[in-house]
Design a protein around this motif. Structure first.
Motif, PDB file in Angstrom:
ATOM      1  N   HIS A   3       1.073  -1.778   0.513  1.00  8.84           N
ATOM      2  CA  HIS A   3      -0.103   0.208   0.057  1.00  8.84           C
ATOM      3  C   HIS A   3       0.899   0.866  -0.249  1.00  8.84           C
ATOM      4  CE1 HIS A   3      -3.524   2.497   0.189  1.00  8.84           C
ATOM      5  NE2 HIS A   3      -2.938   3.646   1.585  1.00  8.84           N
ATOM      6  N   CYS A   4       0.795   1.849  -1.412  1.00  9.95           N
ATOM      7  CA  CYS A   4       1.067   3.724  -0.931  1.00  9.95           C
ATOM      8  C   CYS A   4       0.153   4.600  -1.079  1.00  9.95           C
ATOM      9  CB  CYS A   4       2.066   3.516  -2.612  1.00  9.95           C
ATOM     10  SG  CYS A   4       3.181   2.153  -3.241  1.00  9.95           S
ATOM     11  N   SER A   5       1.056   5.444   0.167  1.00  5.59           N
ATOM     12  CA  SER A   5      -0.403   6.227   0.357  1.00  5.59           C
ATOM     13  C   SER A   5      -0.009   7.295  -0.494  1.00  5.59           C
ATOM     14  CB  SER A   5       0.068   6.305   2.674  1.00  5.59           C
ATOM     15  OG  SER A   5      -0.395   5.529   2.656  1.00  5.59           O
ATOM     16  N   GLY A   6       0.590   7.580  -1.264  1.00  7.11           N
ATOM     17  CA  GLY A   6       0.344   9.082  -1.680  1.00  7.11           C
ATOM     18  C   GLY A   6       1.320   9.765  -0.979  1.00  7.11           C
ATOM     19  N   GLU A   7       1.250  11.448  -1.456  1.00  5.50           N
ATOM     20  CA  GLU A   7       2.170  12.176  -0.691  1.00  5.50           C
ATOM     21  C   GLU A   7       1.474  12.641   0.732  1.00  5.50           C
ATOM     22  OE1 GLU A   7       2.682  15.046  -3.542  1.00  5.50           O
ATOM     23  OE2 GLU A   7       4.391  14.522  -4.531  1.00  5.50           O
ATOM     24  N   GLN A   8       2.129  11.787   1.773  1.00 10.77           N
ATOM     25  CA  GLN A   8       1.527  12.818   3.048  1.00 10.77           C
ATOM     26  C   GLN A   8       2.163  13.139   3.783  1.00 10.77           C
ATOM     27  OE1 GLN A   8      -1.754  11.452   4.158  1.00 10.77           O
ATOM     28  NE2 GLN A   8      -2.031  10.216   1.718  1.00 10.77           N
ATOM     29  N   PRO A   9       1.681  13.929   4.781  1.00 11.03           N
ATOM     30  CA  PRO A   9       2.321  14.706   5.771  1.00 11.03           C
ATOM     31  C   PRO A   9       2.989  14.231   6.590  1.00 11.03           C
ATOM     32  CG  PRO A   9       0.263  15.281   5.751  1.00 11.03           C
ATOM     33  CD  PRO A   9      -0.214  14.250   5.104  1.00 11.03           C
ATOM     34  N   LEU A  10       4.761  13.667   7.137  1.00  9.44           N
ATOM     35  CA  LEU A  10       5.493  13.166   8.078  1.00  9.44           C
ATOM     36  C   LEU A  10       4.143  13.343   9.204  1.00  9.44           C
ATOM     37  CD1 LEU A  10       8.227  11.869   7.931  1.00  9.44           C
ATOM     38  CD2 LEU A  10       8.722  13.895   8.948  1.00  9.44           C
ATOM     39  N   GLY A  11       4.532  11.396   9.496  1.00  5.91           N
ATOM     40  CA  GLY A  11       3.671  11.248  10.795  1.00  5.91           C
ATOM     41  C   GLY A  11       2.402  11.045  10.341  1.00  5.91           C
ATOM     42  N   ARG A  12       1.458  11.355   9.633  1.00  6.39           N
ATOM     43  CA  ARG A  12       0.428  10.665   8.799  1.00  6.39           C
ATOM     44  C   ARG A  12       0.731   9.145   8.591  1.00  6.39           C
ATOM     45  NH1 ARG A  12      -4.807  11.563   4.454  1.00  6.39           N
ATOM     46  NH2 ARG A  12      -6.119  11.496   5.525  1.00  6.39           N
ATOM     47  N   GLN A  13       0.016   7.968   9.176  1.00  2.00           N
ATOM     48  CA  GLN A  13       0.022   6.647   8.459  1.00  2.00           C
ATOM     49  C   GLN A  13      -1.349   5.885   8.042  1.00  2.00           C
ATOM     50  OE1 GLN A  13       3.159   5.291   7.966  1.00  2.00           O
ATOM     51  NE2 GLN A  13       4.386   7.215   7.750  1.00  2.00           N
TER      52      GLN A  13
END
Length: 132
Positions: free
Chosen positions: A69-79
């Protein structure tokens, strides 16, 4: 990078084998991998920008398969994590959810995290749902 974290133990189906903050994927996607060639292809893409590269997990594709699962671009810390939500004789329903970590705030740093899961090989249709 964490290894061998069991998820959704009640179903006992999905085991996270590794995760990292840089997949190189800008949009969310989930890959179902049933052969070593496809798994190596994913890691070649991930390892283009890193030295040393991440090792390809060992998988016995006669008994197991891999979900990435690739989450795409996310803010660091959000998983975003995956877990088996439901199963019947024809279908396996996998739900993604945002992992809530207490005491951690998200950052302005943008990453493209991914998680690699192993599960027993199945011929059932795999359906993905987002958390409601």
């Amino acid at each position: 990078m964490e290894k061998g974290v069991a998820l959704n133990e009640s179903a006992g189906k999905l085991t996270m084998v590794l995760h990292d903050n840089y997949s190189g994927s800008s949009s969310p996607e989930t890959l179902i991998i049933k052969d070593s060639k496809s798994l190596k292809k994913f890691f070649i893409q991930v390892n283009k920008t890193r030295k040393p590269g991440l090792p390809v997990p060992e998988v016995d594709f006669t008994k197991e398969m891999v979900l990435i699962h690739c989450s795409g671009e996310q803010p660091l810390g959000r998983q975003i994590t995956l877990a088996v939500a439901d199963e019947n004789e024809y279908e396996l329903i996998v739900r993604s959810s945002i992992e809530k970590k207490k005491g951690r705030t998200t950052s302005s740093v943008i990453v493209s995290p991914f998680r690699v899961y192993k599960m027993p090989l199945t011929s059932k249709k795999i359906t993905f749902q987002k958390e409601r």
